[in-house]
Design a protein around this motif. Structure first.
Motif, mmCIF file in Angstrom:
data_model
loop_
_atom_site.group_PDB
_atom_site.id
_atom_site.type_symbol
_atom_site.label_atom_id
_atom_site.label_comp_id
_atom_site.label_asym_id
_atom_site.label_seq_id
_atom_site.Cartn_x
_atom_site.Cartn_y
_atom_site.Cartn_z
ATOM 1 N N LEU A 1 -18.871 -16.307 27.961
ATOM 2 C CA LEU A 1 -19.573 -17.228 26.988
ATOM 3 C C LEU A 1 -18.869 -18.656 27.541
ATOM 4 C CD1 LEU A 1 -18.800 -15.337 23.574
ATOM 5 C CD2 LEU A 1 -20.780 -15.392 24.713
ATOM 6 N N GLN B 1 -28.161 -12.392 15.688
ATOM 7 C CA GLN B 1 -26.720 -12.787 15.849
ATOM 8 C C GLN B 1 -26.867 -13.362 17.317
ATOM 9 O OE1 GLN B 1 -23.370 -11.784 14.573
ATOM 10 N NE2 GLN B 1 -24.586 -11.280 12.851
ATOM 11 N N ILE B 2 -27.500 -13.065 18.088
ATOM 12 C CA ILE B 2 -27.523 -13.328 19.659
ATOM 13 C C ILE B 2 -27.891 -14.844 19.654
ATOM 14 C CG2 ILE B 2 -28.131 -13.010 21.989
ATOM 15 C CD1 ILE B 2 -26.242 -11.042 21.618
ATOM 16 N N ILE C 1 -24.728 -17.537 27.081
ATOM 17 C CA ILE C 1 -24.182 -16.195 27.389
ATOM 18 C C ILE C 1 -24.650 -15.745 28.506
ATOM 19 C CG2 ILE C 1 -24.419 -14.103 26.185
ATOM 20 C CD1 ILE C 1 -25.422 -15.635 23.686
ATOM 21 N N TYR D 1 -17.855 -21.459 13.811
ATOM 22 C CA TYR D 1 -18.184 -20.352 14.605
ATOM 23 C C TYR D 1 -17.532 -19.331 14.310
ATOM 24 C CZ TYR D 1 -18.662 -17.477 18.739
ATOM 25 O OH TYR D 1 -18.785 -16.278 19.579
ATOM 26 N N ASP E 1 -18.885 -22.852 26.286
ATOM 27 C CA ASP E 1 -19.166 -23.565 25.439
ATOM 28 C C ASP E 1 -19.882 -24.735 25.847
ATOM 29 O OD1 ASP E 1 -18.889 -25.958 23.744
ATOM 30 O OD2 ASP E 1 -17.289 -24.888 22.578
ATOM 31 N N SER F 1 -27.981 -16.972 17.476
ATOM 32 C CA SER F 1 -27.072 -17.645 16.656
ATOM 33 C C SER F 1 -25.941 -18.320 17.657
ATOM 34 C CB SER F 1 -26.405 -17.119 15.482
ATOM 35 O OG SER F 1 -25.338 -17.825 14.761
ATOM 36 N N LEU F 2 -25.370 -17.233 18.518
ATOM 37 C CA LEU F 2 -24.446 -17.314 19.467
ATOM 38 C C LEU F 2 -24.821 -18.441 20.370
ATOM 39 C CD1 LEU F 2 -21.395 -16.383 20.193
ATOM 40 C CD2 LEU F 2 -22.360 -14.483 21.282
ATOM 41 N N SER F 3 -26.151 -18.121 20.921
ATOM 42 C CA SER F 3 -26.702 -19.088 22.080
ATOM 43 C C SER F 3 -26.925 -20.741 21.527
ATOM 44 C CB SER F 3 -28.064 -18.518 22.470
ATOM 45 O OG SER F 3 -29.020 -18.510 21.686
ATOM 46 N N ASP G 1 -24.241 -22.337 20.403
ATOM 47 C CA ASP G 1 -23.087 -22.900 20.857
ATOM 48 C C ASP G 1 -22.827 -22.515 22.442
ATOM 49 O OD1 ASP G 1 -22.925 -24.185 18.449
ATOM 50 O OD2 ASP G 1 -21.943 -22.095 17.415
ATOM 51 N N HIS H 1 -18.697 -15.880 15.066
ATOM 52 C CA HIS H 1 -19.477 -14.654 15.298
ATOM 53 C C HIS H 1 -18.705 -13.507 15.784
ATOM 54 C CE1 HIS H 1 -22.947 -17.383 14.325
ATOM 55 N NE2 HIS H 1 -22.442 -18.297 15.397
ATOM 56 N N ASP H 2 -17.740 -13.526 16.585
ATOM 57 C CA ASP H 2 -16.937 -12.618 17.222
ATOM 58 C C ASP H 2 -16.065 -12.190 16.330
ATOM 59 O OD1 ASP H 2 -18.033 -12.986 19.569
ATOM 60 O OD2 ASP H 2 -16.447 -14.197 20.545
#
Lengths: 287, 178
Positions: free
Chosen positions: A114, A78-79, A88, A245, A116, A81-83, A85, A247-248
């Motif tokens: 976060l 998860q992290i 963090i 996106y 972008d 994947s978030l990183s 875009d 993820h949140d």
């Protein structure tokens, strides 16, 4: 030969000493965890015990709490994947610490930023996290985490976010924004442009109200407001929209966002240098 | 006569479980108290049933066993696995818990509960009583109008370090490097 063997043993000892030194206290293990989340493609599974779990509390469309449970490997995915875009940055702020021998507990407030990677736009979030640590084979490892993000209607107590500690974090966010590179002069067929970068933004077909009516029917807005979570859709060069996106979002919010995208007609794509380009829109869905 | 006795015992057992289910679990303190009651039930099925009412479906139950030389062993698993694996111990011992202190931190739908507990274990064969002090930590979550146990972990006291010190908390302000 003996010298070589001794050399290898010594290197082994130095490495193992360095490894255990890195997590010689629960506080250091906690710092390792939050620092690891802030690097590109973070690897965090090794910071956890074998049977560890992470529980995250999210809210459904009715505002009711639901819990999601992750193994460290799932959480890492998860992290990571978030990183892809976002840059963090997670910082513990106030920690309430207890320890007895090989077991320790940290209840802490966490400041999350976060940024972008393309637009430099920064999203701020705050949470309360409960972390359990166990000394396992000489090193402190995380045994369990519960994460509760701040609810806009129920702000976290100021004692957990004292101004003296949050002010430097706020000012750093402003600095980060000012040093973001300007991509606006570059042209790239693979690039997903933001609305401000394109010569002509994507246009939704139909009447002036077609898009706003559609968004309203899914309780989605184009402006941030309390109780709404951001997500991103991308309009491709051919005008098709997809969720890029989310993820949140909770599981229920994701399914609603997917339904919204499926319900969209084909857009008139964005134009840059007289060519159709990919463009992304940030939308906000109700919790 | 024996049949009447068996029925009476069964009724007492069911009534204990019924009381556990009747407890108002929207009150955090009740959840913790009910845990200690459930963990004291001798019968495997009744214990399992009582604990299933308290734990979240994905709830976990871990223990750190501390030995005299200060070496420790970590046991991890779901609450169901713990019930299964501890069956042998419960066959040999009658277990009781007595909570002496409790501290709670909470925000919205999560809470972190710390308890100091005496665990008394009476060996069924000999009648010998053994006791140990535990520091138990519960991570609990609120959903569907009540609290559930998401995770529980404990450690036993080992001489010469008093477990009372576990509840001495430090508040640390994390300084952010500029």
């Amino acid at each position: 030969m003996i010298i070589k063997k001794t050399y290898v043993v010594l290197i082994g000892l130095v490495i193992s000493t360095l490894m255990s030194f890195g997590q010689s206290t629960p506080i250091e293990a906690c710092d390792d965890f939050f620092n690891s989340l802030s690097i590109e493609s973070p690897t965090i599974s090794n910071l956890f015990t074998r049977g560890a779990h992470i529980t995250s509390l999210v809210y459904d469309s009715a505002g009711l709490p639901q819990n999601k449970s992750f193994t460290p490997a799932e959480f890492q995915t998860q992290i990571q994947s978030l990183s892809n875009d976002f840059n963090i940055d997670q910082k513990p702020v106030v920690l309430i610490f207890r320890q007895y021998q090989s077991l320790a507990s940290i209840y802490c407030s966490v400041w999350i930023t976060l940024t972008d990677k393309e637009t430099g736009k920064t999203l701020k979030s705050r949470s309360i996290q409960s972390l359990k640590f166990v000394r396992d084979s000489g090193a402190w490892k995380i045994n369990h985490i519960v994460i509760q993000n701040e609810h806009p209607n129920y702000p976290i107590d100021d004692e957990m976010f004292p101004i003296k500690l949050t002010q430097p974090l706020e000012s750093r966010m402003t600095q980060d924004l000012s040093v973001m590179p300007d991509f606006s002069t570059e042209y790239d067929t693979n690039k997903v442009y933001r609305m401000e970068e394109v010569d002509e933004p994507p246009v939704y077909p139909g009447t002036d109200n077609s898009l706003s009516d559609l968004l309203q029917s899914f309780d989605v807005t184009t402006q941030p407001s309390p109780g709404y979570t951001p997500f991103i859709i991308t309009i491709d060069e051919d005008g098709s929209a997809y969720l890029s996106y989310a993820h949140d979002l909770s599981g229920f919010q994701i399914s609603r966002a997917e339904s919204l995208v499926r319900s969209m007609l084909i857009w008139y794509p964005a134009i840059k240098y007289a060519a159709s380009v990919k463009c992304k829109l940030i939308l906000y869905i109700h919790d | 006569m024996i049949r009447v006795l068996i029925i009476a015992l069964a009724l007492i057992g069911f009534s204990t479980i019924a009381k556990a289910q009747d407890a108002d679990l929207s009150i955090l303190g009740n959840l913790v108290s009910e845990y200690f009651k459930a963990a004291s039930v001798s019968d495997l099925n009744l214990r399992e049933s009582a604990l299933s009412n308290l734990f979240d479906k994905q709830g976990t139950m871990d223990a750190v066993i501390l030995r005299q030389g200060q070496s420790s062993t970590l046991t991890e698993g779901t609450w169901g696995e713990f019930v299964e694996k501890s069956q042998g111990f419960y066959n040999s011992y009658q277990v009781e818990f007595e909570e002496s202190e409790r501290e709670v931190e909470y925000y919205l739908d999560m809470a972190n509960v710390h308890c100091l507990v005496f665990q008394n274990s009476k060996e069924k064969a000999s009648g010998s009583i053994y006791y140990q002090k535990l520091w138990m930590q519960f991570d609990v979550i609120f959903k569907s109008d009540r609290w559930f146990i998401d995770h529980v972990i404990w450690i036993n006291e080992s001489d010469p370090y008093p477990i009372q010190n576990a509840l001495l908390q430090d508040t640390i302000w994390h300084q952010t490097a500029e």
